[in-house]
Design an enzyme around this catalytic site. Sequence first.
Site, PDB file in Angstrom:
ATOM      1  N   PRO A  87      -8.695  -7.547  21.281  1.00 45.04           N
ATOM      2  CA  PRO A  87      -8.877  -6.696  22.455  1.00 45.04           C
ATOM      3  C   PRO A  87      -8.329  -7.343  23.729  1.00 45.04           C
ATOM      4  CG  PRO A  87     -10.983  -7.586  21.705  1.00 45.04           C
ATOM      5  CD  PRO A  87      -9.948  -8.004  20.712  1.00 45.04           C
ATOM      6  N   GLU A  88      -7.640  -6.554  24.508  1.00 43.05           N
ATOM      7  CA  GLU A  88      -7.169  -7.011  25.813  1.00 43.05           C
ATOM      8  C   GLU A  88      -8.020  -6.331  26.891  1.00 43.05           C
ATOM      9  OE1 GLU A  88      -3.060  -7.284  26.623  1.00 43.05           O
ATOM     10  OE2 GLU A  88      -2.496  -7.761  24.575  1.00 43.05           O
TER      11      GLU A  88
END
Length: 283
Positions: A2-3
């Site tokens: 996840p960013e």
Amino acid sequence: MPELPEVETVRRGLDPVMTGQVIVQAQVNRPDLRWPLPLRMAERLTGQRVERLRRRSKYILADLSSGETLLIHLGMSGRMLVSGAPLAQFHHDHPAPQKHDHVVLTMANGARITFNDARRFGAMDLIDTEMADRHPLLAGIGPEPFGNDFDETRLVARLKGRATPIKSALLDQRTVAGLGNIYVCETLFRAGVHPARRAGDLPSSGVAGLVPIIRQVLTEAIAAGGSSLRDYRQSDGELGYFQHRFHVYGREGAPCQTPGCAGTVTRIVQSGRSSFFCPVCQT
Ligand SMILES: [Zn+2]
């Protein structure tokens, strides 16, 4: 992995079921994730109200009525599931406990928040709210991309004279917080900048132009995440992962999407990570 937009989407999904609510039960099923979990974690969470749910870089921070803050990092494979919430957008019954459900929080409103992480690269910690910025995971992080501290002047000053490739300079969390491989690739595509270009060789105007592009790329991704939140009625209650169209990321061999460009999206490896770009548009 996840960013920032995915983490922000998780935060926005948790916010309506957690903020203002008391944690009536905290179930901690193992002593560690990536690192040991805090001592007496369940005891320190139980009975506390979540005063505020915020994000710093890729970390979610839940400020509690006790004066402590619960820091949550999803790591590589951490997932947040919401079930049983009374709010209209969540209709899920509590699922049967799954393997890798490491921390389960039950809120006063009936919502259950489950942190599941098969690979255990995620992390949780409990810290003094006032000292949160000095936590080892947060202390060295640069300005938030949407914050006032991230501006054209400071980015130009930071990249000036740097021999490092622009891709690496933007991935460096001291430059800007939360920007990862996917959104750096998308930013450089939109800016028309080759990822291997030396950061210090870019004209100041080019560097300054990256600031609004970074914000735009992240804003669009967060908006896509927001749309995904509205679809939870049909989903399994998992927050944060959503379909988002990328121009170059993961599109090796595909035609460039710039109107009139005959280029083909190309992949190179920089510092062990894939960079996707159009060799015609990006120079
Ligand atoms: Zn192109």
